[in-house]
Design an enzyme around this catalytic site. Structure first.
Site, PDB file in Angstrom:
ATOM      1  N   ASN A  72       7.241-115.915  85.348  1.00  0.00           N
ATOM      2  CA  ASN A  72       7.371-116.212  86.777  1.00  0.00           C
ATOM      3  C   ASN A  72       8.825-116.455  87.150  1.00  0.00           C
ATOM      4  O   ASN A  72       9.640-116.886  86.326  1.00  0.00           O
ATOM      5  CB  ASN A  72       6.507-117.410  87.156  1.00  0.00           C
ATOM      6  CG  ASN A  72       5.030-117.091  87.060  1.00  0.00           C
ATOM      7  OD1 ASN A  72       4.308-117.698  86.279  1.00  0.00           O
ATOM      8  ND2 ASN A  72       4.569-116.118  87.814  1.00  0.00           N
ATOM      9  N   ASN A 107      -2.721-123.968  77.114  1.00  0.00           N
ATOM     10  CA  ASN A 107      -1.443-123.650  77.764  1.00  0.00           C
ATOM     11  C   ASN A 107      -0.808-124.929  78.306  1.00  0.00           C
ATOM     12  O   ASN A 107      -0.208-124.936  79.375  1.00  0.00           O
ATOM     13  CB  ASN A 107      -1.684-122.624  78.887  1.00  0.00           C
ATOM     14  CG  ASN A 107      -0.394-122.022  79.392  1.00  0.00           C
ATOM     15  OD1 ASN A 107       0.609-122.002  78.677  1.00  0.00           O
ATOM     16  ND2 ASN A 107      -0.396-121.567  80.629  1.00  0.00           N
ATOM     17  N   ASP A 164       3.471-105.347  91.405  1.00  0.00           N
ATOM     18  CA  ASP A 164       3.960-106.285  92.427  1.00  0.00           C
ATOM     19  C   ASP A 164       3.734-105.737  93.835  1.00  0.00           C
ATOM     20  O   ASP A 164       3.945-104.549  94.083  1.00  0.00           O
ATOM     21  CB  ASP A 164       5.467-106.525  92.254  1.00  0.00           C
ATOM     22  CG  ASP A 164       5.764-107.644  91.273  1.00  0.00           C
ATOM     23  OD1 ASP A 164       4.821-108.322  90.833  1.00  0.00           O
ATOM     24  OD2 ASP A 164       6.956-107.831  90.950  1.00  0.00           O
ATOM     25  N   SER A 173      -6.381-117.946  94.321  1.00  0.00           N
ATOM     26  CA  SER A 173      -5.026-117.404  94.430  1.00  0.00           C
ATOM     27  C   SER A 173      -4.945-116.403  95.566  1.00  0.00           C
ATOM     28  O   SER A 173      -5.928-115.724  95.883  1.00  0.00           O
ATOM     29  CB  SER A 173      -4.699-116.696  93.116  1.00  0.00           C
ATOM     30  OG  SER A 173      -3.576-115.861  93.272  1.00  0.00           O
ATOM     31  N   TYR A 229      -6.756-110.409  85.932  1.00  0.00           N
ATOM     32  CA  TYR A 229      -6.625-111.810  86.374  1.00  0.00           C
ATOM     33  C   TYR A 229      -7.102-111.949  87.820  1.00  0.00           C
ATOM     34  O   TYR A 229      -7.893-112.833  88.154  1.00  0.00           O
ATOM     35  CB  TYR A 229      -5.158-112.244  86.239  1.00  0.00           C
ATOM     36  CG  TYR A 229      -4.812-113.447  87.080  1.00  0.00           C
ATOM     37  CD1 TYR A 229      -5.200-114.714  86.692  1.00  0.00           C
ATOM     38  CD2 TYR A 229      -4.115-113.298  88.283  1.00  0.00           C
ATOM     39  CE1 TYR A 229      -4.900-115.820  87.485  1.00  0.00           C
ATOM     40  CE2 TYR A 229      -3.811-114.390  89.071  1.00  0.00           C
ATOM     41  CZ  TYR A 229      -4.208-115.648  88.665  1.00  0.00           C
ATOM     42  OH  TYR A 229      -3.921-116.731  89.456  1.00  0.00           O
ATOM     43  N   ASN A 267     -12.853-115.879  79.261  1.00  0.00           N
ATOM     44  CA  ASN A 267     -12.417-117.255  79.497  1.00  0.00           C
ATOM     45  C   ASN A 267     -12.636-117.686  80.943  1.00  0.00           C
ATOM     46  O   ASN A 267     -13.223-118.738  81.209  1.00  0.00           O
ATOM     47  CB  ASN A 267     -10.936-117.391  79.129  1.00  0.00           C
ATOM     48  CG  ASN A 267     -10.489-118.836  79.135  1.00  0.00           C
ATOM     49  OD1 ASN A 267     -11.006-119.656  78.386  1.00  0.00           O
ATOM     50  ND2 ASN A 267      -9.564-119.168  80.014  1.00  0.00           N
ATOM     51  N   LYS A 311     -10.416-113.997  89.714  1.00  0.00           N
ATOM     52  CA  LYS A 311     -10.374-114.941  90.846  1.00  0.00           C
ATOM     53  C   LYS A 311     -11.352-114.494  91.931  1.00  0.00           C
ATOM     54  O   LYS A 311     -12.074-115.307  92.511  1.00  0.00           O
ATOM     55  CB  LYS A 311      -8.952-115.054  91.414  1.00  0.00           C
ATOM     56  CG  LYS A 311      -7.977-115.784  90.496  1.00  0.00           C
ATOM     57  CD  LYS A 311      -8.332-117.246  90.291  1.00  0.00           C
ATOM     58  CE  LYS A 311      -7.448-117.940  89.282  1.00  0.00           C
ATOM     59  NZ  LYS A 311      -7.959-119.253  88.831  1.00  0.00           N
TER      60      LYS A 311
HETATM   61  N1  UFG Z   1      10.604-111.663  89.888  1.00  0.00           N
HETATM   62  C1  UFG Z   1      11.835-111.159  89.545  1.00  0.00           C
HETATM   63  N2  UFG Z   1      12.283-111.380  88.291  1.00  0.00           N
HETATM   64  C2  UFG Z   1      11.587-112.088  87.358  1.00  0.00           C
HETATM   65  C3  UFG Z   1      10.327-112.630  87.726  1.00  0.00           C
HETATM   66  C4  UFG Z   1       9.860-112.378  88.998  1.00  0.00           C
HETATM   67  O1  UFG Z   1      12.500-110.513  90.359  1.00  0.00           O
HETATM   68  O2  UFG Z   1      12.057-112.239  86.219  1.00  0.00           O
HETATM   69  C5  UFG Z   1      10.103-111.426  91.239  1.00  0.00           C
HETATM   70  C6  UFG Z   1       8.769-110.678  91.241  1.00  0.00           C
HETATM   71  O3  UFG Z   1       8.978-109.308  91.176  1.00  0.00           O
HETATM   72  C7  UFG Z   1       8.169-111.178  92.545  1.00  0.00           C
HETATM   73  C8  UFG Z   1       8.710-112.600  92.696  1.00  0.00           C
HETATM   74  O4  UFG Z   1       9.838-112.671  91.846  1.00  0.00           O
HETATM   75  O5  UFG Z   1       8.646-110.412  93.611  1.00  0.00           O
HETATM   76  C9  UFG Z   1       7.713-113.648  92.291  1.00  0.00           C
HETATM   77  O6  UFG Z   1       7.208-113.337  91.001  1.00  0.00           O
HETATM   78  P1  UFG Z   1       6.329-114.345  90.159  1.00  0.00           P
HETATM   79  O7  UFG Z   1       6.016-113.678  88.854  1.00  0.00           O
HETATM   80  O8  UFG Z   1       6.952-115.694  90.113  1.00  0.00           O
HETATM   81  O9  UFG Z   1       5.015-114.502  91.037  1.00  0.00           O
HETATM   82  P2  UFG Z   1       4.002-113.389  91.578  1.00  0.00           P
HETATM   83  O10 UFG Z   1       4.155-113.382  93.058  1.00  0.00           O
HETATM   84  O11 UFG Z   1       4.087-112.112  90.880  1.00  0.00           O
HETATM   85  O12 UFG Z   1       2.629-114.007  91.059  1.00  0.00           O
HETATM   86  C10 UFG Z   1       2.134-115.161  91.608  1.00  0.00           C
HETATM   87  C11 UFG Z   1       1.337-115.945  90.570  1.00  0.00           C
HETATM   88  C12 UFG Z   1       0.075-115.219  90.220  1.00  0.00           C
HETATM   89  C13 UFG Z   1      -0.649-114.760  91.458  1.00  0.00           C
HETATM   90  C14 UFG Z   1       0.248-113.956  92.342  1.00  0.00           C
HETATM   91  C15 UFG Z   1      -0.423-113.524  93.600  1.00  0.00           C
HETATM   92  O13 UFG Z   1       2.096-116.128  89.390  1.00  0.00           O
HETATM   93  O14 UFG Z   1      -0.743-116.118  89.508  1.00  0.00           O
HETATM   94  O15 UFG Z   1       1.349-114.755  92.689  1.00  0.00           O
HETATM   95  O16 UFG Z   1       0.362-112.632  94.304  1.00  0.00           O
HETATM   96  F1  UFG Z   1      -1.708-114.005  91.133  1.00  0.00           F
END
Ligand code: UFG
Length: 349
Positions: free
Chosen positions: A209, A41, A306, A134, A159, A109, A163
């Site tokens: 993300n 990656n 989420d 995390s 995932y 992995n 962790k």
């Molecule tokens: N979001 C959107 N639209 C998108 C992408 C994300 O609104 O297109 C929102 C999500 O719903 C969330 C926030 O933006 O509320 C952050 O989302 P991310 O996907 O960037 O990050 P996450 O908080 O879901 O996940 C991150 C890490 C993971 C970790 C997690 C722990 O990517 O590796 O935090 O809570 F496990």
């Protein structure tokens, strides 16, 4: 750059997003990183960028961490020549949604690589470990900000389970090998890029993300951003996270290594976040204020899995490591944008 030699550090996943920024921080602090990556990656071009940025030659073993014995035999002569003082273990799969669809790949992995790292420590007599964990280990915490003493809730994805299980493996390992010591760094949401714009996040395919999606949507490379959920019990209805600049996070790994040098037998979890809850709407507004670029976006339903909100109590990082974030959210978003703007056409989706 600091020229003092504080020891050689094996950095698994060192060509990745957080790994590469940590390599820079290690060099700045006088450590000698040796990278191990299979480029699952990441891209080998990161090595050239690291060289340009630091002026140092970067050694990287191309290898898969799950190949325990084969990699051990490659590490052994290197360790005899210049011993590894410690390992920073990043190499892992990290996409929450993908882990739901392909759980076995994640268990194989992430747990396989973790087992290898601990075996290498045992076989070669390496005593220090910093592990890339995390805040996902907390699930939806009952109290915010969340501190390291909060009970672990069931993780919401394979995932997240990996962790939690890796943390447990490390704890068991240190108990059985009390000359060893480990820090489990629980990251909140790492974002941003190196201020030089030479390093940053390069998601393969369409980003999942928030920040990489947002910057690509703002550039018009991909369709508008969908804000997942506007009915959360938060001040503006959108989900709240704790976004931390990747360079601040990288520095935390170096400070964790310094801390571990005199702490045999400890296995310490430490949060790294900005200690500030930021909603999706606030993040979009901060991005536009910081860069002048509007973000085409629409609203949509919540994304499965989420949590409504999570942000960190980082008192322990300050107390134990002397760590404090130095960059603001606006800095992180400006840096992410600058990094993306200089990417060649060929690396665009
Ligand atoms: N979001 C959107 N639209 C998108 C992408 C994300 O609104 O297109 C929102 C999500 O719903 C969330 C926030 O933006 O509320 C952050 O989302 P991310 O996907 O960037 O990050 P996450 O908080 O879901 O996940 C991150 C890490 C993971 C970790 C997690 C722990 O990517 O590796 O935090 O809570 F496990």
């Amino acid at each position: 750059m600091n020229t003092a030699h504080k020891g050689r550090i094996l950095v698994t996943g060192g060509a990745g997003y957080i790994g590469s920024h940590t390599v820079v921080a290690l060099l700045e602090a006088g450590y000698e990183p040796l990278l191990l990556d299979n480029f699952a990656n990441s891209s080998p071009s990161v090595l050239e960028r690291l060289h340009t940025l630091t002026g140092q030659s970067i050694t990287c073993l191309e290898a898969d961490c799950t190949q325990t014995d084969a990699v051990l035999e490659r590490l052994r002569p290197l360790h005899v020549a210049i011993p590894f003082a410690g390992i920073i273990h990043f190499a892992a799969y990290k996409a929450v949604g993908e882990s739901m669809a392909r759980p076995l790949e994640y268990y194989h992995n992430n747990l396989g690589a973790m087992t290898s790292v601990l075996r290498w420590m045992e076989e070669l007599g390496i005593s220090l470990l910093v592990f890339s964990s995390s805040c996902t280990v907390y699930g939806q915490p009952e109290a915010l900000p969340v501190s390291e003493s909060a009970p672990m809730q069931p993780a919401s994805s394979p995932y997240g389970h990996t962790k939690q299980m890796c943390e447990q493996m490390i704890g068991d390992f240190v108990r059985a090998n009390p000359s060893c010591a480990a820090v489990l760094l629980r990251y909140f949401n790492p974002i941003g890029a190196h201020p030089s714009a030479l390093l940053g996040e390069l998601p393969l395919g369409r980003p999942n993300n928030l920040v990489p999606y947002l910057t690509q949507a703002a550039a018009g490379w991909i369709p508008p951003l969908t804000v997942f959920g506007t009915d959360y019990p938060t001040p503006d209805g959108t989900a709240v996270r704790d976004y931390i600049h990747v360079c601040d996070l990288a520095r935390g790994h170096v400070q964790a290594l310094d801390y571990l040098a005199h702490k045999p037998g400890i296995c310490q979890a430490i949060n790294l976040g900005a200690s500030e809850g930021v909603s999706v709407r606030q993040l979009i507004d901060t991005f536009t204020a910081a860069t002048g670029a509007p973000v085409p976006h629409q609203t949509g339903p919540r994304r499965a899995g989420d949590v409504a909100q999570v942000y960190a109590d980082t008192t322990l990082a300050t107390q134990l490591l002397g760590w404090q974030p130095q960059f603001s959210l606006a800095d992180a978003l400006r840096h992410a944008w600058a990094w993306q703007q200089q990417l060649p056409e060929t690396s665009r989706p």
